[in-house]
Design an enzyme around this catalytic site. Sequence first.
Site, PDB file in Angstrom:
ATOM      1  N   LYS A  59       1.128  88.850  65.450  1.00 53.80           N
ATOM      2  CA  LYS A  59       1.569  89.996  64.661  1.00 53.80           C
ATOM      3  C   LYS A  59       1.605  89.675  63.175  1.00 53.80           C
ATOM      4  CE  LYS A  59       4.440  91.313  68.577  1.00 53.80           C
ATOM      5  NZ  LYS A  59       5.828  91.380  69.088  1.00 53.80           N
ATOM      6  N   HIS A  92       9.200 105.427  51.713  1.00 54.09           N
ATOM      7  CA  HIS A  92       9.264 104.063  52.238  1.00 54.09           C
ATOM      8  C   HIS A  92       8.100 103.185  51.804  1.00 54.09           C
ATOM      9  CE1 HIS A  92      11.705 106.484  55.229  1.00 54.09           C
ATOM     10  NE2 HIS A  92      12.573 105.701  54.625  1.00 54.09           N
ATOM     11  N   ARG A 111      12.384 100.409  57.968  1.00 56.59           N
ATOM     12  CA  ARG A 111      13.587  99.619  58.266  1.00 56.59           C
ATOM     13  C   ARG A 111      13.684  98.285  57.543  1.00 56.59           C
ATOM     14  NH1 ARG A 111      14.290  99.868  64.668  1.00 56.59           N
ATOM     15  NH2 ARG A 111      15.905  98.366  64.203  1.00 56.59           N
ATOM     16  N   ARG A 150       7.026  77.245  82.006  1.00 55.23           N
ATOM     17  CA  ARG A 150       7.986  78.300  81.656  1.00 55.23           C
ATOM     18  C   ARG A 150       8.596  78.862  82.930  1.00 55.23           C
ATOM     19  NH1 ARG A 150       8.108  79.438  75.808  1.00 55.23           N
ATOM     20  NH2 ARG A 150       6.351  78.240  75.056  1.00 55.23           N
ATOM     21  N   ARG A 248      15.085  94.095  76.298  1.00 53.60           N
ATOM     22  CA  ARG A 248      14.379  95.254  75.763  1.00 53.60           C
ATOM     23  C   ARG A 248      14.275  96.339  76.822  1.00 53.60           C
ATOM     24  NH1 ARG A 248      11.589  94.104  71.263  1.00 53.60           N
ATOM     25  NH2 ARG A 248      11.964  96.295  71.003  1.00 53.60           N
TER      26      ARG A 248
END
Length: 261
Positions: A59, A92, A111, A150, A248
């Site tokens: 990202k 914004h 935000r 994991r 989430r």
Amino acid sequence: MPELPDVEAFREVLADCAQGRLVRRVDVRDSGVLNGVDAPRLRRELAGRRLAAPYRHGKWLFAPTDGPTVLFHFGMTGSLLCPEPGEPLARHDRVVLTFADEVELRYRDQRKLKGLWLADPATADRTVAEEGPDALTVGRKGFEAALTGRRARIKAVLTDQSALAGLGNLLADEILWRARLHPARATDHLSREDRDRLHRAMRRTLREAVRAGRVPPRPSWLTGHRDGEGETCPRCGTELSRGRVAGRGTVWCPHCQPADD
DNA sequence: GCATATGTTATGAA
DNA sequence: TTTCATAACATATG
């Protein structure tokens, strides 16, 4: 909004709008989106620089110049746009870069959860190194390595940027639904076949989402049925389940994605 | 006021 | 050591 497909779309905006151009002005309208750099220094360091080819990892979006590199992270509400000349500023629009021929690049963010960093190229590389492989390009072996060792729930691992970079909440749900895996399944209990299906589902989902520039809320996708009560699975018609997994909001089909482990 | 929201991160507990 | 939930960040919307 932004997950890997959105950031990939922002990379294209950057490539089309800014690559090869000279920075003429840097207008910081809200320094709340700057990290580790103040507005005067950002202006000083970028003015007169030429933008090179942007690249993305997970990202993160990187905008190298012939000097420092600008790092963008869009948080939940950030975006990058190249408006038509004369487009009025929006509330914004936090940072505006203007190039030599009055072309503009705007970082817009409601935000302000993340924002911009200024780094030397080596620091930019370090940011990439702290993350897992990029979800769009990782092969089956790299994917296997990302899951190995994991034990967390599979959704938590898929969205853990240090394991695999680029997947967010919507994508994780979409991919798990396509792979017919319950989001709370323990990662170390998945079979090889489960992991094969998961990798294939991830590749397909990402390819299509990147083409769309977002995770498309199509009727044939789970993402098209996240909102509203009584939504049903587009594959089998069973009413979708909702809950909280890995902290989430999570949507899954109780029929296609059985919970047993 | 409350809950929700596609992001990450610090914290303390299990 | 790992994993988990929770709160926090800043803001908008229902």
